[in-house]
Design an enzyme around this catalytic site. Sequence first.
Site, mmCIF file in Angstrom:
data_model
loop_
_atom_site.group_PDB
_atom_site.id
_atom_site.type_symbol
_atom_site.label_atom_id
_atom_site.label_comp_id
_atom_site.label_asym_id
_atom_site.label_seq_id
_atom_site.Cartn_x
_atom_site.Cartn_y
_atom_site.Cartn_z
ATOM 1 N N ARG A 129 13.419 4.362 12.335
ATOM 2 C CA ARG A 129 12.176 5.125 12.302
ATOM 3 C C ARG A 129 11.349 4.839 13.558
ATOM 4 O O ARG A 129 11.903 4.474 14.582
ATOM 5 C CB ARG A 129 11.432 4.801 11.008
ATOM 6 C CG ARG A 129 12.274 5.105 9.762
ATOM 7 C CD ARG A 129 11.518 4.859 8.501
ATOM 8 N NE ARG A 129 10.368 5.741 8.405
ATOM 9 C CZ ARG A 129 9.402 5.597 7.492
ATOM 10 N NH1 ARG A 129 9.464 4.613 6.621
ATOM 11 N NH2 ARG A 129 8.395 6.438 7.453
ATOM 12 N N TYR A 168 11.748 8.404 1.194
ATOM 13 C CA TYR A 168 11.619 7.361 0.171
ATOM 14 C C TYR A 168 12.338 7.677 -1.143
ATOM 15 O O TYR A 168 12.309 6.860 -2.059
ATOM 16 C CB TYR A 168 10.134 7.088 -0.108
ATOM 17 C CG TYR A 168 9.383 6.618 1.122
ATOM 18 C CD1 TYR A 168 9.763 5.443 1.766
ATOM 19 C CD2 TYR A 168 8.323 7.350 1.648
ATOM 20 C CE1 TYR A 168 9.102 5.001 2.906
ATOM 21 C CE2 TYR A 168 7.646 6.913 2.787
ATOM 22 C CZ TYR A 168 8.048 5.741 3.404
ATOM 23 O OH TYR A 168 7.389 5.300 4.527
ATOM 24 N N ALA A 216 3.146 -0.885 4.678
ATOM 25 C CA ALA A 216 2.685 -0.932 6.074
ATOM 26 C C ALA A 216 2.163 -2.310 6.475
ATOM 27 O O ALA A 216 2.140 -2.636 7.666
ATOM 28 C CB ALA A 216 1.605 0.128 6.290
ATOM 29 N N ARG A 218 5.657 12.485 -2.688
ATOM 30 C CA ARG A 218 5.745 13.053 -1.330
ATOM 31 C C ARG A 218 6.813 12.331 -0.522
ATOM 32 O O ARG A 218 7.245 11.242 -0.898
ATOM 33 C CB ARG A 218 4.401 12.902 -0.600
ATOM 34 C CG ARG A 218 3.447 14.029 -0.916
ATOM 35 C CD ARG A 218 2.132 13.808 -0.230
ATOM 36 N NE ARG A 218 1.126 13.484 -1.244
ATOM 37 C CZ ARG A 218 0.123 12.661 -1.066
ATOM 38 N NH1 ARG A 218 -0.012 12.014 0.080
ATOM 39 N NH2 ARG A 218 -0.754 12.452 -2.013
ATOM 40 N N HIS A 243 12.815 -3.003 1.902
ATOM 41 C CA HIS A 243 12.239 -1.704 2.284
ATOM 42 C C HIS A 243 13.149 -0.600 1.782
ATOM 43 O O HIS A 243 14.375 -0.711 1.890
ATOM 44 C CB HIS A 243 12.090 -1.592 3.806
ATOM 45 C CG HIS A 243 11.167 -2.620 4.353
ATOM 46 N ND1 HIS A 243 9.813 -2.528 4.211
ATOM 47 C CD2 HIS A 243 11.419 -3.792 4.981
ATOM 48 C CE1 HIS A 243 9.253 -3.598 4.745
ATOM 49 N NE2 HIS A 243 10.206 -4.380 5.206
ATOM 50 N N PRO A 259 0.791 -1.227 0.000
ATOM 51 C CA PRO A 259 0.000 0.000 0.000
ATOM 52 C C PRO A 259 0.827 1.284 0.000
ATOM 53 O O PRO A 259 1.854 1.371 0.666
ATOM 54 C CB PRO A 259 -0.825 -0.101 1.290
ATOM 55 C CG PRO A 259 -0.137 -1.128 2.112
ATOM 56 C CD PRO A 259 0.528 -2.076 1.156
ATOM 57 N N ASN A 260 0.341 2.224 -0.762
ATOM 58 C CA ASN A 260 0.883 3.592 -0.869
ATOM 59 C C ASN A 260 2.189 3.698 -1.636
ATOM 60 O O ASN A 260 2.670 4.800 -1.884
ATOM 61 C CB ASN A 260 1.021 4.238 0.528
ATOM 62 C CG ASN A 260 -0.324 4.364 1.214
ATOM 63 O OD1 ASN A 260 -1.273 4.862 0.611
ATOM 64 N ND2 ASN A 260 -0.430 3.894 2.437
ATOM 65 N N GLU A 306 12.652 -9.854 1.513
ATOM 66 C CA GLU A 306 11.900 -8.666 1.958
ATOM 67 C C GLU A 306 12.745 -7.424 1.698
ATOM 68 O O GLU A 306 13.945 -7.416 1.993
ATOM 69 C CB GLU A 306 11.621 -8.832 3.455
ATOM 70 C CG GLU A 306 10.917 -7.650 4.093
ATOM 71 C CD GLU A 306 10.705 -7.867 5.602
ATOM 72 O OE1 GLU A 306 10.991 -8.969 6.124
ATOM 73 O OE2 GLU A 306 10.259 -6.893 6.252
ATOM 74 N N ASN A 353 8.063 -5.798 -1.006
ATOM 75 C CA ASN A 353 8.005 -4.639 -0.120
ATOM 76 C C ASN A 353 6.532 -4.500 0.241
ATOM 77 O O ASN A 353 5.737 -3.977 -0.538
ATOM 78 C CB ASN A 353 8.512 -3.371 -0.817
ATOM 79 C CG ASN A 353 8.483 -2.170 0.124
ATOM 80 O OD1 ASN A 353 7.905 -2.231 1.210
ATOM 81 N ND2 ASN A 353 9.098 -1.076 -0.298
HETATM 82 O O1 CA2 Z 1 10.566 1.752 3.586
HETATM 83 C C1 CA2 Z 1 9.724 1.086 3.004
HETATM 84 O O2 CA2 Z 1 9.878 0.642 1.859
HETATM 85 C C2 CA2 Z 1 8.350 0.856 3.659
HETATM 86 O O3 CA2 Z 1 7.940 -0.464 3.339
HETATM 87 C C3 CA2 Z 1 7.409 1.880 3.091
HETATM 88 C C4 CA2 Z 1 6.033 1.875 3.733
HETATM 89 C C5 CA2 Z 1 6.158 1.915 5.254
HETATM 90 O O4 CA2 Z 1 4.872 1.769 5.839
HETATM 91 C C6 CA2 Z 1 7.072 0.835 5.803
HETATM 92 O O5 CA2 Z 1 7.173 0.981 7.194
HETATM 93 C C7 CA2 Z 1 8.443 0.945 5.170
HETATM 94 C C8 CA2 Z 1 5.207 3.075 3.291
HETATM 95 C C9 CA2 Z 1 5.129 3.296 1.830
HETATM 96 C C10 CA2 Z 1 4.410 4.594 1.590
HETATM 97 O O6 CA2 Z 1 5.100 5.305 0.600
HETATM 98 C C11 CA2 Z 1 4.803 6.611 0.422
HETATM 99 C C12 CA2 Z 1 5.487 7.245 -0.582
HETATM 100 C C13 CA2 Z 1 5.271 8.564 -0.818
HETATM 101 C C14 CA2 Z 1 4.349 9.267 -0.062
HETATM 102 C C15 CA2 Z 1 3.674 8.647 0.949
HETATM 103 C C16 CA2 Z 1 3.901 7.304 1.187
#
Ligand code: CA2
Length: 173
Positions: free
Chosen positions: A108, A24, A78, A19, A101, A11-12, A99, A75
């Site tokens: 974090r 990221y 969340a 953003r 990330h 997700p996301n 896995e 990946n």
């Molecule tokens: O670091 C990673 O790749 C995560 O899997 C990314 C997830 C986060 O919940 C994990 O803890 C770590 C979140 C991805 C959301 O990505 C966004 C990108 C741009 C704007 C908002 C969210």
Amino acid sequence: MPSTVLVLNGPNLNLLGSREPEIYGHETLSDIATLCERTAASLGIAVDFRQSNSEAELVDWVQEARASRAGIILNAGAFTHTSVALLDALTATSLPVIEVHLSNIFRREEFRRHSYISLAARGVICGLGSQGYELALTAMARLIAKPAKPRARAPSTQKTPNKKTPAKGKRTR
Ligand code: CA2
């Protein structure tokens, strides 16, 4: 036909590049897909790159992978920190799982330090941005490499040494 690795994104991750670039990076998910396709081609494998915001869809894709994919790079976003369903699906496939990330989840918030996915993973890569996907593909290519068939040996003309009569000068116990 080359082996195909399923690269799943949770997700996301479709929002990448728009953003939170300080966490990221600036690359979009489409940039990462291109990187994965190029890396896979250089390793002699193929990728099936997907993203979903739905836990159920991700579980379905993991289940389907069992029949036709050689490994899974995931990946889970969340869902990493919440999804026993994804863990169960990954465990049931018996495929090698890596896995990934983008961010270093250990630098974090506390809740990001626990991953259900890790219990099913052969390896975990985090904190290296999109390079983590490249590294995961390189490791996966090695994990899924089929062992080469042993080549038939030409009959040897050299006599094999007789084990019962050791060579002169060599002591045996
Ligand atoms: O670091 C990673 O790749 C995560 O899997 C990314 C997830 C986060 O919940 C994990 O803890 C770590 C979140 C991805 C959301 O990505 C966004 C990108 C741009 C704007 C908002 C969210």
